[in-house]
Scaffold this active site. Structure first.
Site, short mmCIF file in Angstrom:
data_model
loop_
_atom_site.label_atom_id
_atom_site.label_comp_id
_atom_site.label_asym_id
_atom_site.label_seq_id
_atom_site.Cartn_x
_atom_site.Cartn_y
_atom_site.Cartn_z
N CYS A 50 9.05 3.17 9.23
CA CYS A 50 9.65 2.05 8.51
C CYS A 50 11.12 1.90 8.85
CB CYS A 50 9.48 2.25 7.00
SG CYS A 50 10.14 0.89 6.00
N CYS A 350 1.46 16.59 -12.46
CA CYS A 350 2.31 15.89 -11.49
C CYS A 350 3.65 16.60 -11.36
CB CYS A 350 2.50 14.43 -11.88
SG CYS A 350 3.30 14.19 -13.49
#
Length: 394
Positions: A50, A350
């Site tokens: 990117c 998480c």
């Protein structure tokens, strides 16, 4: 060039670490730090795909290939466990492919810039491309710029995008558009881009301005009402990996407790009867409604598990327990789990640090960690998820 200058691992914030302990930004294992400070790329250093990397805060690890990213995930979990004096079998991470993120929060400036924030800054990267967002989400970036110019916000907006069953669910925080011109622009935007829903929230709760059909997300084959900006696993692939791991832990248990159940990601995947506890009122009401309509044996309770965790006596009624707390973990519930007699536990997390802290408490109560399945669903980020199997020592 000495071996001391070779990068041997990636630290928690994404920088490479040489054998002699020097931290090198944007270095991968196998890279060499030259005397002039430049990096000589090694076998695991890839060209970031990117143009916005590393300015954009959406990714921190685009310079790593999948092997190095996988090892980073394993190291994060192993390091957190070691900090608590623990160890366990850590399986190969399940990595989500590029362009699969189905939920994200972008930011928009009154000037029309739309994108993620710059790393460690409030500035916004005006996205021209994105290799993590699902195409359906990224396709809205350019139309959103045009809509922002029409709505003329006075301050920065937060834009929550979620890919639901009916299309993209979009919630804009920070403005409540008024007037005929704004209403017409919103309707045209929603129709043209085939949105599932478009809502706005200026601080008093979401107000839907477009929702031709009730918005749902299918979990375990059950369509569940989707409140705006609800929590979902970030990718379908990540969700599938976590669900598969949890199902293998639960096995054929006839009655299961799903703690911090959310919308029912795990509850609707279980084979038997399920007790689901969740503090979020909208989430638990959506789960309850979906269970009733689908005639599933899921029994719900609106319960704050921080203030009122299930007691050991309550936990002992279940053949298996699933727990998926927020990033802070669930210290109080972990203490009760440690004292319970339930035979199997699936801990979904998480945050490896709070997971290791909680599991330390649980293992001190006579449990053992059987294995851990890491999941990398936040592509090229330092964010780590996992599902762990725990069982009672025989």
């Amino acid at each position: 060039m000495t071996e001391a200058s070779t990068v041997v691992r990636v630290a928690a914030r994404g920088e490479g670490v040489t054998a002699d302990g020097r931290h090198v930004p944007f270095a991968a294992p196998g890279d060499r730090l030259l005397e002039n400070g430049m990096i000589e790329a090694g076998p695991h250093h890839q060209t970031p795909p990117c143009r916005h990397f590393p300015e954009c805060g959406g990714c921190q690890l685009q310079h790593l290939d999948d092997a190095a990213w996988s090892q980073f995930i394993v190291d994060r979990i192993a390091g957190a466990l070691a900090g608590q004096g623990l160890s366990a079998e850590i399986r190969a991470p399940a990595l989500s492919p590029p362009r699969t993120r189905r939920r994200a929060t972008l930011h928009a400036e009154p000037s029309g810039r739309v994108g993620f924030a710059v790393e460690k800054s409030h500035a916004i990267v005006d996205l021209a491309e994105c290799h993590v967002l699902a195409p359906e989400l990224f396709a809205l970036v350019a139309p959103l710029r045009r809509l922002i110019h029409v709505l003329r916000p006075r301050r920065r907006l937060d834009i929550h995008l979620t890919l639901a069953d009916q299309g993209v669910d979009l919630l804009v925080n920070g403005i409540m558009p008024e007037g005929l011109a704004a209403a017409e622009a919103i309707t045209a935007f929603a129709e043209t881009n085939r949105l599932a829903r478009m809502a706005f929230d200026e601080g008093y709760g979401p107000e839907a301005r477009w929702e031709p059909d009730a918005v749902t997300i299918t979990l375990g084959g059950v369509p569940v009402p989707l409140p705006p900006a609800s929590f979902l696993q970030a990718t379908r692939e990540g969700e599938a990996a976590l669900v598969q791991a949890v199902k293998s832990i639960v096995g054929e248990a006839s009655i299961v407790a799903d703690l911090f159940a959310g919308l029912g990601t795990f509850a609707f995947a279980m084979p038997g009867r399920v007790y689901a506890a969740e503090a979020g009122r909208e989430a638990i009401m959506a789960l309850k409604a979906a269970a009733a309509r689908s005639h599933r044996q899921v029994f719900t309770e609106h319960r704050d598990l921080y203030r009122r965790p299930l007691t050991p006596a309550e936990l002992d009624r279940f053949g298996a327990i699933v727990i998926d707390p927020p990033r802070a973990g669930a210290k109080e519930q972990a203490e009760a789990l440690a004292a319970s007699r339930a035979p199997r536990l699936a801990y979904v997390s998480c945050n490896p640090s709070s997971f290791a802290r909680d599991v330390k408490v649980i293992t001190e109560g006579g449990w053992q960690i059987d294995w851990i399945q890491p999941v990398g669903q936040f592509r090229w980020s330092t964010h780590v998820e996992l599902a762990a199997s725990l069982s009672r020592n025989s």
